[in-house]
Design a protein around this motif. Structure first.
Motif, short mmCIF file in Angstrom:
data_model
loop_
_atom_site.label_atom_id
_atom_site.label_comp_id
_atom_site.label_asym_id
_atom_site.label_seq_id
_atom_site.Cartn_x
_atom_site.Cartn_y
_atom_site.Cartn_z
N SER A 107 0.84 -1.19 0.00
CA SER A 107 0.00 0.00 0.00
C SER A 107 0.88 1.25 0.00
O SER A 107 1.95 1.25 0.59
N GLN A 144 0.06 3.88 1.53
CA GLN A 144 -0.17 4.53 2.82
C GLN A 144 -0.22 3.51 3.94
O GLN A 144 -0.75 2.40 3.76
N ARG A 200 -6.60 0.95 4.45
CA ARG A 200 -5.90 1.55 3.32
C ARG A 200 -6.12 0.72 2.07
O ARG A 200 -6.45 -0.46 2.14
#
Length: 119
Positions: A97, A99, A104
């Motif tokens: 990911s 983030q 997320r």
């Protein structure tokens, strides 16, 4: 091209331990997560770690038993699973990911590795 390859799954007795590995190619310095899916159930969040290993988050069902870690020099993320229970039986997936945090968006996934815990 981003590729994630999990390994380390297998059959273990309740109370035992396993360490899963996820080798990542084509992407570095991103948050990484582990998820699992048991037959007939929805995919479940297990753990996530930020790119620097400074922060980790865990699902409630694995807190205190599982530990996520990473080695950026090896582009590998790990999931150490201790005190395994039959309800931990599932296919485990790693994912990346952009983030770090709960809920997320994960944009690349591995093919999964089976973990089976016998009672």
């Amino acid at each position: 091209q981003v590729q994630l390859v999990e390994s380390g799954g297998g059959l273990v007795q309740a109370g035992g331990s396993l360490r899963l590995s996820c080798a990542v190619s084509g992407r570095t310095l991103h948050a990484m997560g582990w998820f699992r899916q048991a037959p007939g159930k929805e995919r479940e969040f297990v753990a996530t770690i930020d790119w620097s290993s400074a922060y980790t988050l865990y699902g409630d069902s694995v807190k205190g038993r599982f530990t996520i870690s990473r080695d950026n020099a090896k582009n590998t993320v790990y999931l150490q699973m201790n005190n395994l229970k039959p309800e931990d039986t599932a296919v485990y997936y790693c994912a990346t990911s952009r983030q770090f945090g709960y809920n997320r968006k994960y944009d690349y996934w591995g093919q999964g590795t089976q973990v089976t815990v016998s009672s």
